[in-house]
Design a protein around this motif. Structure first.
Motif, PDB file in Angstrom:
ATOM      1  N   GLU A  98     -17.137  -1.581   0.893  1.00 30.38           N
ATOM      2  CA  GLU A  98     -17.260  -1.446   2.344  1.00 30.38           C
ATOM      3  C   GLU A  98     -15.922  -1.096   2.975  1.00 30.38           C
ATOM      4  O   GLU A  98     -15.840  -0.217   3.845  1.00 30.38           O
ATOM      5  CB  GLU A  98     -17.792  -2.740   2.948  1.00 30.38           C
ATOM      6  N   ALA A  99     -14.860  -1.770   2.533  1.00 28.63           N
ATOM      7  CA  ALA A  99     -13.536  -1.540   3.114  1.00 28.63           C
ATOM      8  C   ALA A  99     -13.070  -0.109   2.888  1.00 28.63           C
ATOM      9  O   ALA A  99     -12.577   0.557   3.811  1.00 28.63           O
ATOM     10  CB  ALA A  99     -12.534  -2.534   2.527  1.00 28.63           C
ATOM     11  N   ILE A 100     -13.226   0.394   1.660  1.00 32.08           N
ATOM     12  CA  ILE A 100     -12.731   1.738   1.353  1.00 32.08           C
ATOM     13  C   ILE A 100     -13.613   2.798   2.001  1.00 32.08           C
ATOM     14  O   ILE A 100     -13.137   3.812   2.504  1.00 32.08           O
ATOM     15  CB  ILE A 100     -12.631   1.952  -0.176  1.00 32.08           C
ATOM     16  N   TYR A 101     -14.934   2.561   2.026  1.00 32.95           N
ATOM     17  CA  TYR A 101     -15.839   3.495   2.692  1.00 32.95           C
ATOM     18  C   TYR A 101     -15.539   3.574   4.189  1.00 32.95           C
ATOM     19  O   TYR A 101     -15.545   4.664   4.779  1.00 32.95           O
ATOM     20  CB  TYR A 101     -17.297   3.062   2.503  1.00 32.95           C
ATOM     21  N   TYR A 102     -15.326   2.416   4.803  1.00 32.21           N
ATOM     22  CA  TYR A 102     -15.098   2.386   6.249  1.00 32.21           C
ATOM     23  C   TYR A 102     -13.811   3.145   6.599  1.00 32.21           C
ATOM     24  O   TYR A 102     -13.795   3.946   7.542  1.00 32.21           O
ATOM     25  CB  TYR A 102     -15.009   0.939   6.748  1.00 32.21           C
ATOM     26  N   GLU A 103     -12.751   2.883   5.839  1.00 25.33           N
ATOM     27  CA  GLU A 103     -11.491   3.583   6.087  1.00 25.33           C
ATOM     28  C   GLU A 103     -11.669   5.089   5.890  1.00 25.33           C
ATOM     29  O   GLU A 103     -11.211   5.896   6.707  1.00 25.33           O
ATOM     30  CB  GLU A 103     -10.398   3.064   5.147  1.00 25.33           C
ATOM     31  N   CYS A 104     -12.353   5.458   4.809  1.00 19.39           N
ATOM     32  CA  CYS A 104     -12.588   6.870   4.509  1.00 19.39           C
ATOM     33  C   CYS A 104     -13.419   7.529   5.605  1.00 19.39           C
ATOM     34  O   CYS A 104     -13.133   8.653   6.048  1.00 19.39           O
ATOM     35  CB  CYS A 104     -13.285   6.977   3.157  1.00 19.39           C
TER      36      CYS A 104
END
Length: 249
Positions: free
Chosen positions: A135-141
Motif C-alpha cells: 500500500e505504501a509503495i503503491y500510494y507513493e507511486c
C-alpha cells in the motif's frame, strides 16, 4: 506466446551479430542481452537462462556504463523482476530497493524508470502478502504518476487499480477501494484501457463485500444502479454508457 518466441529468435540472432561486430562490452550488445534475458526470465519462464544473462549484463553495465547509468538501472529492475518471478524473494526485494534508491538519486523521483521499479516492487509486496508495504509503495507511486504522467495515463491507471486491490485486503478500507475503482473504471472506459474489464470485476466484488458487511447500508452493485436508472426514465443504459499480474523493459 508465439510472438514472444519469435521476438526471442530475432533477439538471439541480433545478439550474436552484435557480439561478433561490436564486442560483448558494447552498450548496444548489453542492451540487447538485457532485453533477451528479460524475455527468458519473465515471459518464457526460462529462469536460469534469464538470470544468468541478466546477471552478466548487470556486471558488464556497471563496469562499462557505471552503476548509476539509466541502462544499468533498467537491468537491475529486470533482474529483480526475474528473481521475483522465479520465487527468489529475498534477492528480488534487495535488488528492487537498491534500484529504487539509485533511481531516485540519479534519475529523480518522478522519472519513468523510478516509477516502473516502484510499481514492480508494489506487485512483489502484494504477491508476498506484505500488504502494508504494498500500500505504501503503491500510494507513493500513484501520487507521483498523477503529477508527472497525468491522471489518465496508462501506468497511472494500472497503479490506481493495484492500490485498490491492496485496499481490498482490509475490510475497513473497502469503501476507499470502491471509490478508487469507480474513478479508475470511468477513466479506463474513457481511454479504452486494456484492463477495464479487470477493474470492473474488482469493483463488483468490492460492492458485494460491502453489502455483506453492512447489509442495511445503501451499497449497490453496478447492475442494480443500472436497473434503477432505467426505471427512472431510461437514463441508465448498458455498462458501456455508465462507465463512459511486475513490467519489464
Amino acid at each position: 506466446m508465439w510472438k514472444q518466441k519469435e521476438s526471442v529468435a530475432i533477439l538471439v540472432e541480433c545478439l550474436q551479430k552484435q557480439k561478433e561486430v561490436l564486442g560483448e562490452d558494447h552498450e548496444h550488445t548489453i542492451f540487447t542481452a538485457c532485453e533477451l534475458g528479460a524475455n527468458y526470465g519473465v515471459y518464457l519462464n526460462r529462469f536460469d537462462e534469464g538470470e544468468e544473462m541478466l546477471e552478466d549484463c548487470l556486471e558488464r553495465a556497471k563496469r562499462v556504463l557505471g552503476e548509476e547509468h539509466a541502462q544499468t538501472l533498467i537491468i537491475m529492475n529486470n533482474l529483480a523482476l526475474t528473481y521475483a518471478t522465479s520465487g527468489k524473494a529475498d534477492e528480488a526485494k534487495e535488488l528492487y530497493l537498491e534500484c529504487i534508491e539509485r533511481c531516485k538519486e540519479k534519475l529523480g523521483e518522478g522519472h519513468p524508470e523510478t516509477l516502473m521499479t516502484m510499481f514492480n516492487l508494489g506487485l512483489f509486496y502484494k504477491a508476498q502478502r506484505a500488504y502494508k508495504e504494498a500500500e505504501a509503495i503503491y500510494y507513493e507511486c500513484f501520487q507521483r504518476q498523477r503529477e508527472v504522467l497525468g491522471a489518465n495515463h496508462d501506468m497511472t491507471l494500472r497503479v490506481m487499480l493495484g492500490l485498490g486491490t491492496v485496499y481490498c485486503e482490509d475490510d475497513e478500507k473497502l469503501e476507499e477501494a470502491r471509490q478508487l475503482f469507480e474513478d479508475c473504471l470511468q477513466r479506463m472506459a474513457a481511454t479504452k484501457h486494456q484492463e477495464e474489464r479487470i477493474c470492473r470485476n474488482w469493483l463488483r466484488d468490492c460492492q458485494i463485500r460491502l453489502r455483506m458487511l453492512a447489509p442495511k447500508a445503501d451499497v449497490k452493485t453496478e447492475e442494480e444502479e443500472g436497473e434503477e436508472s432505467v426505471g427512472e426514465g431510461g437514463r441508465g443504459g448498458g455498462e458501456e454508457e455508465r462507465a463512459g499480474e511486475g513490467e519489464s523493459e
